[in-house]
Design a protein around this motif. Structure first.
Motif, PDB file in Angstrom:
ATOM      1  N   LYS A 167      -1.913  -4.262 -19.018  1.00  0.00           N
ATOM      2  CA  LYS A 167      -1.095  -3.066 -18.798  1.00  0.00           C
ATOM      3  C   LYS A 167      -0.925  -2.743 -17.318  1.00  0.00           C
ATOM      4  N   MET A 168      -1.759  -3.294 -16.464  1.00  0.00           N
ATOM      5  CA  MET A 168      -1.674  -3.051 -15.020  1.00  0.00           C
ATOM      6  C   MET A 168      -0.811  -4.092 -14.297  1.00  0.00           C
ATOM      7  N   ILE A 169      -0.409  -5.137 -14.994  1.00  0.00           N
ATOM      8  CA  ILE A 169       0.400  -6.206 -14.388  1.00  0.00           C
ATOM      9  C   ILE A 169       1.819  -5.687 -14.161  1.00  0.00           C
ATOM     10  N   GLY A 170       2.431  -6.103 -13.078  1.00  0.00           N
ATOM     11  CA  GLY A 170       3.781  -5.677 -12.735  1.00  0.00           C
ATOM     12  C   GLY A 170       4.827  -6.152 -13.740  1.00  0.00           C
ATOM     13  N   ALA A 171       5.896  -5.393 -13.823  1.00  0.00           N
ATOM     14  CA  ALA A 171       6.946  -5.635 -14.814  1.00  0.00           C
ATOM     15  C   ALA A 171       7.573  -7.021 -14.689  1.00  0.00           C
ATOM     16  N   ARG A 172       7.791  -7.507 -13.469  1.00  0.00           N
ATOM     17  CA  ARG A 172       8.430  -8.824 -13.321  1.00  0.00           C
ATOM     18  C   ARG A 172       7.556  -9.934 -13.886  1.00  0.00           C
ATOM     19  N   ASP A 173       6.247  -9.840 -13.667  1.00  0.00           N
ATOM     20  CA  ASP A 173       5.339 -10.857 -14.200  1.00  0.00           C
ATOM     21  C   ASP A 173       5.226 -10.737 -15.721  1.00  0.00           C
ATOM     22  N   ILE A 174       5.213  -9.503 -16.230  1.00  0.00           N
ATOM     23  CA  ILE A 174       5.188  -9.298 -17.679  1.00  0.00           C
ATOM     24  C   ILE A 174       6.440  -9.891 -18.309  1.00  0.00           C
ATOM     25  N   ARG A 175       7.573  -9.644 -17.689  1.00  0.00           N
ATOM     26  CA  ARG A 175       8.838 -10.157 -18.229  1.00  0.00           C
ATOM     27  C   ARG A 175       8.848 -11.686 -18.260  1.00  0.00           C
ATOM     28  N   ALA A 176       8.385 -12.314 -17.179  1.00  0.00           N
ATOM     29  CA  ALA A 176       8.361 -13.782 -17.125  1.00  0.00           C
ATOM     30  C   ALA A 176       7.465 -14.352 -18.227  1.00  0.00           C
ATOM     31  N   GLY A 177       6.298 -13.774 -18.408  1.00  0.00           N
ATOM     32  CA  GLY A 177       5.388 -14.245 -19.442  1.00  0.00           C
ATOM     33  C   GLY A 177       5.930 -13.986 -20.836  1.00  0.00           C
ATOM     34  N   SER A 178       6.523 -12.830 -21.027  1.00  0.00           N
ATOM     35  CA  SER A 178       7.074 -12.462 -22.334  1.00  0.00           C
ATOM     36  C   SER A 178       8.227 -13.376 -22.728  1.00  0.00           C
ATOM     37  N   LEU A 179       9.083 -13.716 -21.774  1.00  0.00           N
ATOM     38  CA  LEU A 179      10.196 -14.614 -22.067  1.00  0.00           C
ATOM     39  C   LEU A 179       9.704 -16.002 -22.474  1.00  0.00           C
ATOM     40  N   TYR A 180       8.668 -16.476 -21.806  1.00  0.00           N
ATOM     41  CA  TYR A 180       8.092 -17.778 -22.163  1.00  0.00           C
ATOM     42  C   TYR A 180       7.557 -17.740 -23.589  1.00  0.00           C
ATOM     43  N   LEU A 181       6.745 -16.732 -23.911  1.00  0.00           N
ATOM     44  CA  LEU A 181       6.161 -16.650 -25.252  1.00  0.00           C
ATOM     45  C   LEU A 181       7.223 -16.419 -26.312  1.00  0.00           C
ATOM     46  N   ALA A 182       8.213 -15.602 -26.016  1.00  0.00           N
ATOM     47  CA  ALA A 182       9.287 -15.332 -26.985  1.00  0.00           C
ATOM     48  C   ALA A 182      10.048 -16.603 -27.329  1.00  0.00           C
ATOM     49  N   SER A 183      10.095 -17.540 -26.411  1.00  0.00           N
ATOM     50  CA  SER A 183      10.792 -18.807 -26.663  1.00  0.00           C
ATOM     51  C   SER A 183      10.180 -19.567 -27.834  1.00  0.00           C
ATOM     52  N   PHE A 184       8.883 -19.361 -28.078  1.00  0.00           N
ATOM     53  CA  PHE A 184       8.222 -20.019 -29.202  1.00  0.00           C
ATOM     54  C   PHE A 184       8.402 -19.242 -30.500  1.00  0.00           C
ATOM     55  N   LEU A 185       8.667 -17.949 -30.387  1.00  0.00           N
ATOM     56  CA  LEU A 185       8.632 -17.077 -31.552  1.00  0.00           C
ATOM     57  C   LEU A 185       9.994 -16.809 -32.174  1.00  0.00           C
ATOM     58  N   PHE A 186      11.057 -16.988 -31.411  1.00  0.00           N
ATOM     59  CA  PHE A 186      12.382 -16.628 -31.892  1.00  0.00           C
ATOM     60  C   PHE A 186      13.341 -17.787 -31.727  1.00  0.00           C
ATOM     61  N   PRO A 246      -2.365  -8.984  -7.670  1.00  0.00           N
ATOM     62  CA  PRO A 246      -3.546  -9.176  -8.503  1.00  0.00           C
ATOM     63  C   PRO A 246      -3.991  -7.849  -9.134  1.00  0.00           C
ATOM     64  N   VAL A 247      -4.630  -7.958 -10.291  1.00  0.00           N
ATOM     65  CA  VAL A 247      -5.093  -6.805 -11.047  1.00  0.00           C
ATOM     66  C   VAL A 247      -6.620  -6.866 -11.113  1.00  0.00           C
ATOM     67  N   THR A 248      -7.259  -5.745 -10.825  1.00  0.00           N
ATOM     68  CA  THR A 248      -8.710  -5.685 -10.901  1.00  0.00           C
ATOM     69  C   THR A 248      -9.126  -4.660 -11.944  1.00  0.00           C
ATOM     70  N   LEU A 249      -9.899  -5.151 -12.887  1.00  0.00           N
ATOM     71  CA  LEU A 249     -10.471  -4.299 -13.926  1.00  0.00           C
ATOM     72  C   LEU A 249     -11.777  -4.975 -14.338  1.00  0.00           C
ATOM     73  N   GLY A 250     -12.855  -4.629 -13.624  1.00  0.00           N
ATOM     74  CA  GLY A 250     -14.122  -5.328 -13.819  1.00  0.00           C
ATOM     75  C   GLY A 250     -14.133  -6.647 -13.070  1.00  0.00           C
ATOM     76  N   GLU A 251     -13.125  -7.448 -13.270  1.00  0.00           N
ATOM     77  CA  GLU A 251     -12.912  -8.679 -12.510  1.00  0.00           C
ATOM     78  C   GLU A 251     -11.474  -8.687 -12.009  1.00  0.00           C
ATOM     79  N   THR A 252     -11.175  -9.586 -11.091  1.00  0.00           N
ATOM     80  CA  THR A 252      -9.821  -9.664 -10.545  1.00  0.00           C
ATOM     81  C   THR A 252      -9.067 -10.800 -11.218  1.00  0.00           C
ATOM     82  N   PHE A 253      -7.863 -10.462 -11.691  1.00  0.00           N
ATOM     83  CA  PHE A 253      -6.983 -11.444 -12.320  1.00  0.00           C
ATOM     84  C   PHE A 253      -5.846 -11.743 -11.364  1.00  0.00           C
ATOM     85  N   THR A 254      -5.659 -13.014 -11.047  1.00  0.00           N
ATOM     86  CA  THR A 254      -4.621 -13.415 -10.100  1.00  0.00           C
ATOM     87  C   THR A 254      -3.487 -14.193 -10.756  1.00  0.00           C
TER      88      THR A 254
END
Length: 92
Positions: A63-82, A15-23
């Motif tokens: 920017k504080m989220i771990g690389a594996r979670d960023i990659r998973a989210g990015s791959l999902y979104l890229a599926s719509f864009l490319f 989880p990432v905390t910046l003012g609030e916690t994101f899980t």
């Protein structure tokens, strides 16, 4: 292209905390307006911005989220864009 789910929820490994916690990252199919905004960026910056724009999580927190979670989210979104690089978008 296989049918993509309308939404994807990724439980963050750390989880990432910046003012609030994101899980989790809650992602949906980007709108046209979101696609135009995302198109202004390239590379990793585009990945981070797309997650922030679509999920509503502030960029500094994304920017504080771990690389594996960023990659998973990015791959999902890229599926719509490319097009699928294996098949492309062909009229033949």
């Amino acid at each position: 292209m296989d049918e993509l789910p309308d939404q994807l929820t990724i439980t963050l490994r750390k989880p990432v905390t910046l003012g609030e916690t994101f899980t989790e990252l809650r992602l949906t199919e980007p709108t046209g307006a979101q696609m135009l905004e995302i198109d202004k960026y390239r590379g990793v910056e585009a990945d981070l911005m797309s997650l922030a724009i679509v999920s509503g999580i502030p960029l500094p927190a994304v920017k504080m989220i771990g690389a594996r979670d960023i990659r998973a989210g990015s791959l999902y979104l890229a599926s719509f864009l490319f097009d699928d690089p294996k098949t492309g978008d062909s009229d033949t």
